[in-house]
Design a protein around this motif. Structure first.
Motif, PDB file in Angstrom:
ATOM      1  N   PHE A 117      48.465  32.034  36.150  1.00  0.00           N
ATOM      2  CA  PHE A 117      49.413  32.256  35.058  1.00  0.00           C
ATOM      3  C   PHE A 117      48.738  32.005  33.718  1.00  0.00           C
ATOM      4  O   PHE A 117      48.078  30.991  33.514  1.00  0.00           O
ATOM      5  N   GLN A 118      48.912  32.949  32.784  1.00  0.00           N
ATOM      6  CA  GLN A 118      48.304  32.830  31.457  1.00  0.00           C
ATOM      7  C   GLN A 118      49.370  33.029  30.385  1.00  0.00           C
ATOM      8  O   GLN A 118      49.705  34.160  30.040  1.00  0.00           O
ATOM      9  N   PRO A 119      49.912  31.951  29.848  1.00  0.00           N
ATOM     10  CA  PRO A 119      50.903  32.082  28.778  1.00  0.00           C
ATOM     11  C   PRO A 119      50.224  32.473  27.472  1.00  0.00           C
ATOM     12  O   PRO A 119      48.995  32.421  27.359  1.00  0.00           O
ATOM     13  N   PRO A 120      50.992  32.854  26.465  1.00  0.00           N
ATOM     14  CA  PRO A 120      50.402  33.214  25.170  1.00  0.00           C
ATOM     15  C   PRO A 120      49.617  32.052  24.578  1.00  0.00           C
ATOM     16  O   PRO A 120      50.112  30.918  24.519  1.00  0.00           O
ATOM     17  N   ALA A 121      48.403  32.320  24.155  1.00  0.00           N
ATOM     18  CA  ALA A 121      47.548  31.259  23.624  1.00  0.00           C
ATOM     19  C   ALA A 121      48.019  30.769  22.257  1.00  0.00           C
ATOM     20  O   ALA A 121      47.727  29.637  21.861  1.00  0.00           O
ATOM     21  N   ASP A 122      48.770  31.623  21.528  1.00  0.00           N
ATOM     22  CA  ASP A 122      49.159  31.275  20.167  1.00  0.00           C
ATOM     23  C   ASP A 122      50.573  30.691  20.069  1.00  0.00           C
ATOM     24  O   ASP A 122      51.092  30.497  18.973  1.00  0.00           O
ATOM     25  N   THR A 162      39.528  45.858  58.192  1.00  0.00           N
ATOM     26  CA  THR A 162      38.985  46.499  57.002  1.00  0.00           C
ATOM     27  C   THR A 162      37.634  45.920  56.627  1.00  0.00           C
ATOM     28  O   THR A 162      37.375  44.733  56.767  1.00  0.00           O
ATOM     29  N   GLU A 163      36.775  46.791  56.125  1.00  0.00           N
ATOM     30  CA  GLU A 163      35.466  46.360  55.648  1.00  0.00           C
ATOM     31  C   GLU A 163      35.531  45.916  54.195  1.00  0.00           C
ATOM     32  O   GLU A 163      34.614  45.283  53.701  1.00  0.00           O
ATOM     33  N   ARG A 164      36.616  46.284  53.508  1.00  0.00           N
ATOM     34  CA  ARG A 164      36.815  45.853  52.130  1.00  0.00           C
ATOM     35  C   ARG A 164      38.001  44.913  52.061  1.00  0.00           C
ATOM     36  O   ARG A 164      38.855  44.908  52.950  1.00  0.00           O
ATOM     37  N   PRO A 165      38.084  44.102  51.031  1.00  0.00           N
ATOM     38  CA  PRO A 165      39.151  43.103  50.966  1.00  0.00           C
ATOM     39  C   PRO A 165      40.545  43.728  50.873  1.00  0.00           C
ATOM     40  O   PRO A 165      40.749  44.767  50.263  1.00  0.00           O
ATOM     41  N   PHE A 166      41.513  43.063  51.495  1.00  0.00           N
ATOM     42  CA  PHE A 166      42.937  43.380  51.361  1.00  0.00           C
ATOM     43  C   PHE A 166      43.692  42.061  51.429  1.00  0.00           C
ATOM     44  O   PHE A 166      43.583  41.335  52.416  1.00  0.00           O
ATOM     45  N   MET A 167      44.425  41.734  50.382  1.00  0.00           N
ATOM     46  CA  MET A 167      45.031  40.398  50.294  1.00  0.00           C
ATOM     47  C   MET A 167      46.263  40.238  51.163  1.00  0.00           C
ATOM     48  O   MET A 167      46.656  39.121  51.493  1.00  0.00           O
ATOM     49  N   GLY A 168      46.905  41.330  51.546  1.00  0.00           N
ATOM     50  CA  GLY A 168      48.081  41.241  52.395  1.00  0.00           C
ATOM     51  C   GLY A 168      49.354  40.993  51.608  1.00  0.00           C
ATOM     52  O   GLY A 168      49.329  40.627  50.425  1.00  0.00           O
ATOM     53  N   PRO A 169      50.516  41.169  52.257  1.00  0.00           N
ATOM     54  CA  PRO A 169      51.802  41.094  51.542  1.00  0.00           C
ATOM     55  C   PRO A 169      52.095  39.749  50.907  1.00  0.00           C
ATOM     56  O   PRO A 169      52.707  39.689  49.836  1.00  0.00           O
ATOM     57  N   ARG A 170      51.687  38.644  51.544  1.00  0.00           N
ATOM     58  CA  ARG A 170      51.984  37.335  50.952  1.00  0.00           C
ATOM     59  C   ARG A 170      51.425  37.233  49.546  1.00  0.00           C
ATOM     60  O   ARG A 170      52.097  36.739  48.629  1.00  0.00           O
ATOM     61  N   PHE A 171      50.211  37.684  49.337  1.00  0.00           N
ATOM     62  CA  PHE A 171      49.575  37.487  48.034  1.00  0.00           C
ATOM     63  C   PHE A 171      49.850  38.643  47.079  1.00  0.00           C
ATOM     64  O   PHE A 171      49.664  38.493  45.872  1.00  0.00           O
ATOM     65  N   LEU A 172      50.347  39.742  47.593  1.00  0.00           N
ATOM     66  CA  LEU A 172      50.915  40.744  46.702  1.00  0.00           C
ATOM     67  C   LEU A 172      52.219  40.209  46.119  1.00  0.00           C
ATOM     68  O   LEU A 172      52.532  40.450  44.955  1.00  0.00           O
ATOM     69  N   VAL A 173      52.970  39.444  46.917  1.00  0.00           N
ATOM     70  CA  VAL A 173      54.185  38.793  46.414  1.00  0.00           C
ATOM     71  C   VAL A 173      53.832  37.776  45.330  1.00  0.00           C
ATOM     72  O   VAL A 173      54.475  37.725  44.272  1.00  0.00           O
ATOM     73  N   ARG A 174      52.827  36.968  45.572  1.00  0.00           N
ATOM     74  CA  ARG A 174      52.446  35.964  44.563  1.00  0.00           C
ATOM     75  C   ARG A 174      51.960  36.649  43.287  1.00  0.00           C
ATOM     76  O   ARG A 174      52.291  36.214  42.178  1.00  0.00           O
ATOM     77  N   SER A 175      51.179  37.702  43.440  1.00  0.00           N
ATOM     78  CA  SER A 175      50.699  38.441  42.266  1.00  0.00           C
ATOM     79  C   SER A 175      51.865  39.049  41.496  1.00  0.00           C
ATOM     80  O   SER A 175      51.864  39.055  40.260  1.00  0.00           O
ATOM     81  N   ALA A 176      52.872  39.543  42.209  1.00  0.00           N
ATOM     82  CA  ALA A 176      54.044  40.116  41.542  1.00  0.00           C
ATOM     83  C   ALA A 176      54.785  39.050  40.750  1.00  0.00           C
ATOM     84  O   ALA A 176      55.245  39.302  39.624  1.00  0.00           O
ATOM     85  N   GLY A 177      54.894  37.843  41.316  1.00  0.00           N
ATOM     86  CA  GLY A 177      55.562  36.769  40.589  1.00  0.00           C
ATOM     87  C   GLY A 177      54.866  36.424  39.290  1.00  0.00           C
ATOM     88  O   GLY A 177      55.508  36.036  38.303  1.00  0.00           O
ATOM     89  N   LEU A 178      53.540  36.554  39.267  1.00  0.00           N
ATOM     90  CA  LEU A 178      52.782  36.292  38.040  1.00  0.00           C
ATOM     91  C   LEU A 178      52.833  37.486  37.093  1.00  0.00           C
ATOM     92  O   LEU A 178      53.060  37.332  35.885  1.00  0.00           O
ATOM     93  N   GLU A 179      52.627  38.680  37.619  1.00  0.00           N
ATOM     94  CA  GLU A 179      52.603  39.889  36.787  1.00  0.00           C
ATOM     95  C   GLU A 179      53.934  40.133  36.081  1.00  0.00           C
ATOM     96  O   GLU A 179      53.963  40.636  34.956  1.00  0.00           O
ATOM     97  N   HIS A 181      56.212  37.850  35.308  1.00  0.00           N
ATOM     98  CA  HIS A 181      56.725  36.742  34.502  1.00  0.00           C
ATOM     99  C   HIS A 181      56.828  37.194  33.051  1.00  0.00           C
ATOM    100  O   HIS A 181      55.907  37.811  32.509  1.00  0.00           O
ATOM    101  N   PRO A 182      57.941  36.904  32.387  1.00  0.00           N
ATOM    102  CA  PRO A 182      58.176  37.471  31.052  1.00  0.00           C
ATOM    103  C   PRO A 182      57.175  37.070  29.984  1.00  0.00           C
ATOM    104  O   PRO A 182      57.038  37.779  28.973  1.00  0.00           O
ATOM    105  N   ILE A 183      56.457  35.945  30.134  1.00  0.00           N
ATOM    106  CA  ILE A 183      55.515  35.577  29.078  1.00  0.00           C
ATOM    107  C   ILE A 183      54.069  35.525  29.572  1.00  0.00           C
ATOM    108  O   ILE A 183      53.194  35.079  28.834  1.00  0.00           O
ATOM    109  N   ASP A 184      53.811  35.992  30.775  1.00  0.00           N
ATOM    110  CA  ASP A 184      52.433  36.023  31.255  1.00  0.00           C
ATOM    111  C   ASP A 184      51.671  37.125  30.525  1.00  0.00           C
ATOM    112  O   ASP A 184      52.184  38.231  30.337  1.00  0.00           O
ATOM    113  N   THR A 185      50.432  36.846  30.135  1.00  0.00           N
ATOM    114  CA  THR A 185      49.648  37.814  29.355  1.00  0.00           C
ATOM    115  C   THR A 185      48.466  38.395  30.131  1.00  0.00           C
ATOM    116  O   THR A 185      47.767  39.259  29.606  1.00  0.00           O
ATOM    117  N   ALA A 186      48.225  37.933  31.346  1.00  0.00           N
ATOM    118  CA  ALA A 186      47.066  38.410  32.113  1.00  0.00           C
ATOM    119  C   ALA A 186      47.317  39.810  32.653  1.00  0.00           C
ATOM    120  O   ALA A 186      48.456  40.207  32.901  1.00  0.00           O
TER     121      ALA A 186
END
Length: 296
Positions: A117-122, A162-179, A181-186
């Motif tokens: 999580f990356q909130p606004p720096a300012d 898979t020969e390449r990375p795949f994070m799976g549904p659990r971490f797509l859920v976590r990424s969605a919660g961060l993406e 978030h109304p004030i996340d800037t990442a």
């Protein structure tokens, strides 16, 4: 007293796996985890079972009951027909440790690599404000108890080594919660596209079906993330606009070679003949019997 007939997987990566049958006395309100505890106490003292809260909140007791990824503490014996054999085995997608316990440590390595999580720096924290409807959107994702049933049932992880990375549904859920978030800037779209391997998911909704917290994983998390990645990397209008505006390419490059790749399904030996009560399974190595609580 009524009895439940359980067929429980016993084995280690180094010994042939087998299903051992047990007849367990049933009392009102019993769940599969209760039956496993009875087996530990009365017939197979060295049966390895991972559990902790017995309240469907810690996610430790995940297993496959009659082939369906389930929490054993939430699966009632009364849900099965009288005389029906209840088969209990470890999650098939993960490497086997012993009996019903699997190695899920790969998940924690994937989690470490998600941009935090990356909130606004300012803006100081006391000035943060958002609307209730904005936070309700991501609150659903925070209900996850990390039982990893969605990871287990995901056919990409379960069957497609898979020969390449795949994070799976659990971490797509976590990424969605961060993406979302109304004030996340990442901006995590490059991570989702490459290390996350979001393109591998073909939204069959099997993860949603097994979630004990009833999170709408596919509809509310994965599809919106796919739309963000598609908009940034594959929308021809946005590609042309970036070129005309001089904002550069959206190419995130290839996934970091250090990204953890899923180890593949557990290589368990084919079960031998099913054993009957009184005929114990081959004794597992000493020193690692029942696991009360999550050793991870």
């Amino acid at each position: 007293m009524a009895e439940a007939h359980l067929s429980v997987f016993r084995g280690t990566p180094d010994t042939p796996g087998t299903f051992v049958e047990f007849d367990v006395p049933v009392e009102e309100g019993m769940v599969v985890l209760d039956a496993l505890h009875w087996i530990q106490a009365n017939e197979a003292h060295d049966l390895a079972v991972r559990w902790n809260c017995k309240a469907a909140k810690c996610g430790s007791c995940s297993a496959e009951v009659n082939g369906r990824p389930s929490l054993t503490c939430k699966t009632r014996l009364s849900d099965f027909e009288d005389g029906e054999t209840i088969t209990v085995e470890p999650m098939r997608a993960f490497p086997l440790i012993r009996d019903l316990v699997t190695d899920v440590s790969w998940n924690y390595e994937v989690n470490k690599r998600i941009p935090p999580f990356q909130p606004p720096a300012d803006k100081p924290q006391e000035t943060w404000r958002w609307q209730q409807e904005d936070i309700e959107r991501v609150q659903e994702f925070r209900k996850c108890i990390e039982c990893f049933l969605c990871q287990d049932v995901c056919h990409v992880l379960r069957n497609h080594e898979t020969e390449r990375p795949f994070m799976g549904p659990r971490f797509l859920v976590r990424s969605a919660g961060l993406e979302m978030h109304p004030i996340d800037t990442a901006d995590r779209t490059a991570h989702l596209k490459d290390e996350g391997g979001i393109g591998y998911c073909n939204i069959t909704k099997c993860c949603t079906e097994v979630c004990p917290e009833h999170i709408k994983i596919t509809d509310n998390a994965i599809i919106p993330l796919k739309e963000r990645v598609a908009d940034k990397y594959y929308d021809p209008i946005q590609i042309v606009w970036r070129k005309l505006s001089g904002k550069g390419s959206a190419d995130g490059g290839q996934a970091d070679s250090g990204a953890p790749v899923f180890p593949g399904r557990s290589e368990r030996a084919a079960p031998a003949d099913t054993e009957t009560p009184g005929k114990a399974a081959p004794a597992p190595p000493a020193g690692d019997a029942s696991t009360n609580g999550d050793p991870d």
